[in-house]
Scaffold this motif. Structure first.
Motif, PDB file in Angstrom:
ATOM      1  N   GLU A  80       2.329  11.290   6.259  1.00  0.00           N
ATOM      2  CA  GLU A  80       2.157   9.682   7.406  1.00  0.00           C
ATOM      3  C   GLU A  80       2.676   9.213   7.787  1.00  0.00           C
ATOM      4  N   LYS A  81       2.861   8.279   9.224  1.00  0.00           N
ATOM      5  CA  LYS A  81       3.964   7.293   9.415  1.00  0.00           C
ATOM      6  C   LYS A  81       4.763   7.383   8.588  1.00  0.00           C
ATOM      7  N   GLY A  82       5.733   6.843   8.636  1.00  0.00           N
ATOM      8  CA  GLY A  82       6.192   5.837   7.738  1.00  0.00           C
ATOM      9  C   GLY A  82       7.086   5.679   5.895  1.00  0.00           C
ATOM     10  N   LEU A  83       6.485   7.374   5.879  1.00  0.00           N
ATOM     11  CA  LEU A  83       6.721   7.768   4.420  1.00  0.00           C
ATOM     12  C   LEU A  83       7.253   9.308   4.802  1.00  0.00           C
TER      13      LEU A  83
END
Length: 126
Positions: free
Chosen positions: A27-30
């Motif tokens: 997931e974006k940002g992880l």
């Protein structure tokens, strides 16, 4: 085998064939999740890799129940992923009796001998 193996025994697990590398979606940002090596069984389907292949996790689950020394030989593309330090630690949590030899780096292809259809690492072993 887990019930019969004694600490002084050694189990050799030799898998030669095709391998795949599955990179889970992040997931974006992880932080990216680690990839998974899959040994491809004859009816392998990438969409159903947990049902049609042998994942690193399944290999560790089965082999860690055998309380003796283990030698794991993996002759497949992407097999270096299965030889990661984490897998080796999980195979023998007591830090004794574990060796994993892979044919190539995690995201590399294993080479085949052009005349006899064996991979180069299998040829060396034979």
């Amino acid at each position: 085998m887990a019930a019969k193996a004694r600490p002084q025994d050694i189990v050799v697990d030799f898998l030669s064939g095709h391998g795949d590398f599955i990179q889970p979606k992040t997931e974006k940002g992880l932080e990216p999740k680690p990839g998974v090596f899959i040994f491809c069984c004859p009816d392998y389907d990438r969409k159903e890799h947990n049902k049609t292949g042998i994942s690193t996790d399944l290999l560790v689950e089965k082999l860690s129940k055998i309380r003796c020394r283990k030698l794991v030989l993996l002759d497949a593309c992407h097999s270096g992923e299965a030889a990661s330090a984490d897998l080796v630690r999980r195979l023998a949590p007591d830090a004794k009796g574990r060796t994993v030899i892979a044919a190539c780096r995690p995201q590399a292809q294993a080479s085949e001998h052009e005349k006899d259809n064996h991979a180069l690492s299998t040829n060396a072993l034979l």
